[in-house]
Design an enzyme around this catalytic site. Structure first.
Site, PDB file in Angstrom:
ATOM      1  N   MET B 185       1.013  -0.869   0.081  1.00  6.51           N
ATOM      2  CA  MET B 185       0.152  -0.243  -0.071  1.00  6.51           C
ATOM      3  C   MET B 185       0.500   1.344   0.064  1.00  6.51           C
ATOM      4  O   MET B 185       0.111   2.668  -0.232  1.00  6.51           O
ATOM      5  CB  MET B 185      -0.582  -0.044   1.268  1.00  6.51           C
ATOM      6  CG  MET B 185      -1.575  -0.947   0.834  1.00  6.51           C
ATOM      7  SD  MET B 185      -2.948  -1.005  -0.639  1.00  6.51           S
ATOM      8  CE  MET B 185      -3.260   0.638  -0.768  1.00  6.51           C
ATOM      9  N   ASP B 186       1.905   1.242   0.014  1.00  7.22           N
ATOM     10  CA  ASP B 186       2.907   2.742  -0.901  1.00  7.22           C
ATOM     11  C   ASP B 186       2.513   2.856  -1.775  1.00  7.22           C
ATOM     12  O   ASP B 186       2.558   3.793  -2.219  1.00  7.22           O
ATOM     13  CB  ASP B 186       3.962   2.196   0.431  1.00  7.22           C
ATOM     14  CG  ASP B 186       4.553   2.816   1.320  1.00  7.22           C
ATOM     15  OD1 ASP B 186       3.062   2.737   1.776  1.00  7.22           O
ATOM     16  OD2 ASP B 186       5.512   2.379   2.243  1.00  7.22           O
TER      17      ASP B 186
END
Lengths: 414, 422
Positions: B185-186
């Site tokens: 999710m970065d």
């Protein structure tokens, strides 16, 4: 009706699961997305899961999810009668998403130069497994094969044995992420091209190889290799890095799991130790490691691991994380996706949306907006089109009468 | 010409989930000006791997100089390539006044602080709008501003845990979730950061209107959990992990199989009878493959454990890349589980696509940076951006921003530097 980001944009979608998520993003941002399916419906209509487990082109939840908000028309693009229809559709669109098998459109005489003649303002987005050229151009791929070749799998899985070897395989996180990763970036390129078109008035062709999109989307493994020439180890529920790091995922009293991001800063370590102490699990830590400077190294890690294992094991997976978060400790419940539906936070933000299925007389909770934009709200709905649902309306725009549309349907052109 | 030429972004993001967003707009031609301050640097600036030898930390430094290794992080270099950077102390009122002057000449303000930070500085949307009526302000916090968890922090693994992405990955119970071995999710957060900025820029070009967007890292994470929520809403079914097996359509064999070498694996996915026949031929049509329990897709799916064992015994002694080539030639979808080394040093397709681009950096020299995967036919688009360079050094563009853009004299700039403002 509220404003939308792309309310004046028209998108034509041709292809399969490789590009469907990109079309979904366009529909969510308010564009009109027309999905062209072969007569009888797109192959992804047979993807599971299904409504009440009934395999049926109108009951694929996969299709519903990835095609919500789109309009649907059927067309056998290889049929001789279809070509002028397809050309008119392309002439009237802003964006063409093409995830058909390689060379399908050019094989019909619709290569980039022909498309430009039809529509000089066209943004032509081509999503292919490996690119339109190169040694692996004709390789076959699936979601699994992409996640293997692109790099995510070698970062994901379970801890090695103490000797550093593995008895478990690399893991492909599930939910067709290969296509989600690729389509996110395809969408970025396409909206970028739409912005550029505002200045130049000219169209653009964008080539998006899924393999490359995935290969650039892992995190530290590539810089670590480039700068240190060192491999990384995959580890349960935490980052694949050069060495084995402390355990970050723990079983809770209810047989579920929670995670904790350990030791980002000394402040966070101190807050964590205080929290564990407050819950009655700080004894060893507060006695032996009172000095912040002593809070490093294998002995400290082992003591912290014991305290966390005991504390996590004494509470349910949802019980402690909010309290810990308020103390700025990165502690989180490991939820099932559906467990977010009941959460007040997402309700306030309208992260999930109700979508009506009139022919079933039912309304279901869908994953809704990826962000809260009150001036240009994300759109979730109407439900995915039925097979050929908008044929009459869409072909009327090309000047075809209802009887002509019926004739085309009889001949299986649509 | 690049499609986003003339779009200026004030970039107050951190690490990757924020910082990766403006990076992509740079590649498309925008000018992202990263605003940093030495007392609270992006952790990536101080995180290895570093380029070259460790810098000498003992050299004397001035009152506002950053740590000596601040310009040598390989990860920072990748995530911030193409950007400009200035030093600006936003904790001081004088710093915030300078920031407001920059807002007046910007199109987009983006931050990834926890959600109250900008408001506490007196820099909420209403204030920004009063300075620049058509400003786009994307607040990309962990959980979003509206809601009961707005003060919570987030990193990739937190977003993945809460959303369900972690629980969705791994072997069936009783194995625990395997989760993601990196902050999925970065980068994915960064993609939505970029998406929202781009959508707002397009909307502004069409309507002249700016806007405030209450973004987060958590919601894109939920957005990527796919059909699991719908399966529960419609069928009441809870998600169950199934390792590497196919979930959307019948496929068997479907998994990864051990090859020769340490921890080497190949993924093989058979989705129809034609591919199964091709695979059987490559194996040499052994007797087991002709047994009725493997005769149809349904039968193979039902007997996958045994099928996987038998196929794994065949792959076990083989070179993974030779096997990949051979199976692909036969029409079987197969691919090695590639490491970073494989992708950087060997993958001929990635090389053909120029997936790494060499970009110059004043202190680090020229290093490869991951290029953007969308190839434009007309516009010039690559990760060097209009400047054709890698990540900026700390404060590298102070002269351009404070001198050229804001018209401050060298004397004024020296005074601000002495005062600990820039």
């Amino acid at each position: 009706m509220a404003d939308a980001f792309l309310s004046d944009v028209k998108v034509l979608e041709l292809g399969d699961e490789k590009g469907e998520f990109c079309g979904k993003l366009f529909a969510g941002a308010g564009a009109e997305v027309i999905k062209i399916e072969p007569p009888g419906g797109a192959p992804t209509r047979l993807n599971a899961p299904f409504y009440h487990d009934q395999p049926n082109p109108e009951r694929s939840l996969y299709f519903w999810h990835y095609n919500v908000g789109k309009r649907g028309a059927t067309l056998d693009i290889a049929a001789p009668e279809a070509k002028p229809m397809l050309e008119k559709l392309i002439a009237a669109t802003d964006v063409l998403i093409d995830s058909l098998p390689l060379d399908t459109l050019s094989g019909l005489g619709l290569d980039w130069s022909a498309l430009q003649k039809l529509n000089p303002r066209l943004i032509y987005l081509v999503i292919t497994p490996f690119g339109r050229s190169g040694p692996w151009r004709d390789y076959k791929a699936t979601d699994l094969v992409h996640l293997a070749l692109g790099g995510p799998m070698m970062c994901c899985g379970y801890d090695p044995r103490p000797d550093g070897t593995y008895d478990t395989p690399p893991i492909a996180p599930q939910m067709w992420h290969a296509y989600q990763i690729a389509c996110n970036q395809a969408f970025i390129g396409a909206v970028g091209a739409l912005i550029g078109r505002e200045t130049t008035g000219q169209g653009e062709m964008i080539d998006l190889p899924i393999h490359q999109a995935i290969a650039v989307s892992t995190e530290v493994d590539v810089p670590i290799w480039i700068y240190s020439k060192k491999p990384v180890f995959r580890q349960t529920g935490r980052h694949a890095v050069q060495r084995i790091s402390p355990q970050a995922q723990f079983q809770t009293a209810d047989g579920r799991y929670a995670m904790l991001l350990i030791g980002i800063t000394p402040r966070e370590s101190a807050a964590l130790i205080d929290f564990l102490k407050q819950k009655g699990f700080g004894g060893e830590l507060t006695e032996k490691f009172a000095e912040p400077a002593s809070r490093r190294g294998p002995e400290f890690n082992a003591a912290l691991n014991r305290a966390l294992t005991q504390c996590m094991g004494a509470f349910g997976f949802e019980q402690l994380w909010k309290e810990a978060m308020r103390k700025r400790i990165s502690w989180a419940a490991i939820r099932l996706p559906e467990e977010n539906l009941a959460d007040e936070h997402w309700r306030m933000r309208q992260t999930f949306a109700k979508v009506e299925h009139p022919e079933l007389g039912e309304t279901f909770d869908y994953v809704g907006a990826p962000t809260l934009a009150e001036q240009c709200p994300w759109r979730t709905g109407p439900r995915a089109p039925l097979v050929g649902e908008h044929n009459r309306e869409i072909y009327a725009r090309l000047g075809l009468s209802d009887s002509q549309v019926e004739e085309l349907a009889r001949k299986r052109v649509i | 010409m690049r499609p986003l030429e003339g779009v200026r972004i004030l970039d107050l993001t951190w690490v990757l989930a924020g910082g990766g967003g403006p990076r992509l707009l740079d590649a498309l031609g925008a000018e992202a000006i990263r605003i940093e301050w030495r007392d609270r640097l992006d952790t990536l600036r101080l995180a290895g791997p570093f380029a070259g030898p460790e810098p000498d930390q003992s050299k004397p430094r001035g009152p506002t100089d950053p740590p000596a290794n601040v310009n040598r992080s390989g990860i920072y270099n990748d995530i911030n390539s193409g950007k400009r950077a200035i030093s600006l102390n936003m904790t001081r009122p004088e710093g915030r006044e300078i920031f407001k002057r920059l807002v007046a000449i910007a199109d987009v303000v983006v931050d990834s602080f926890t959600s109250e930070t900008m408001r506490n500085w007196g820099l909420g949307y209403e204030v920004l709008k009063s300075i620049k009526p058509d400003i786009i302000y994307l607040q990309q916090s962990g959980w979003g501003y509206k809601g009961v968890y707005s003060g919570f922090g987030s990193y990739g693994p937190v977003a993945q845990a809460i959303s369900g992405l972690t629980e969705q990955s791994g072997l069936p119970s009783p194995y625990p979730p395997a989760g993601w071995g990196y902050s999925y999710m970065d980068w994915s957060g960064a993609y939505y950061c970029a998406i929202m900025m781009l959508l707002a820029v397009y909307h502004k070009k069409r309507t002249g209107k700016g806007q405030y967007i209450d973004g987060s890292q958590l919601e894109p994470s939920i957005y990527l959990t796919g059909t699991a929520v719908l399966d529960y809403a419609v069928n009441g079914r809870h998600w169950q992990r199934s390792g590497n097996r196919a979930i959307a359509k019948p496929a068997a064999p479907h998994g990864v199989y051990r090859c020769a070498g340490e921890d080497r694996w190949i993924a093989i996915a058979i989705t129809n009878e034609e591919e199964w026949r091709a695979l059987k031929t490559e194996i040499g049509d052994p007797a087991w493959a002709a047994e009725p329990r493997f005769a149809t897709m349904a039968a193979r799916v039902a007997n996958q454990d045994e099928l996987d064992r038998l196929l794994g015994a065949w792959t076990a002694g083989q070179d993974p890349f030779a096997l990949q080539e051979r199976l692909q030639k036969a029409g079987v979808a197969a691919g090695v589980c590639q490491t970073a080394e494989d992708r950087v040093e060997r993958d001929p397709q990635l090389r053909h696509l120029n997936w790494l681009i060499p970009l110059p950096h004043p202190e680090m020299g020229t290093w490869p940076v991951k290029n953007i995967p969308f190839h434009f036919a007309n516009a010039e688009v690559d990760q060097g951006g209009p400047l054709g360079r890698a990540a900026p050094c700390y404060g590298q563009d102070n002269d351009y921003v404070y001198g050229t853009l804001l018209g401050m004299s060298p004397a004024q700039r020296a005074e601000l530097r002495q005062g600990g403002i820039i």
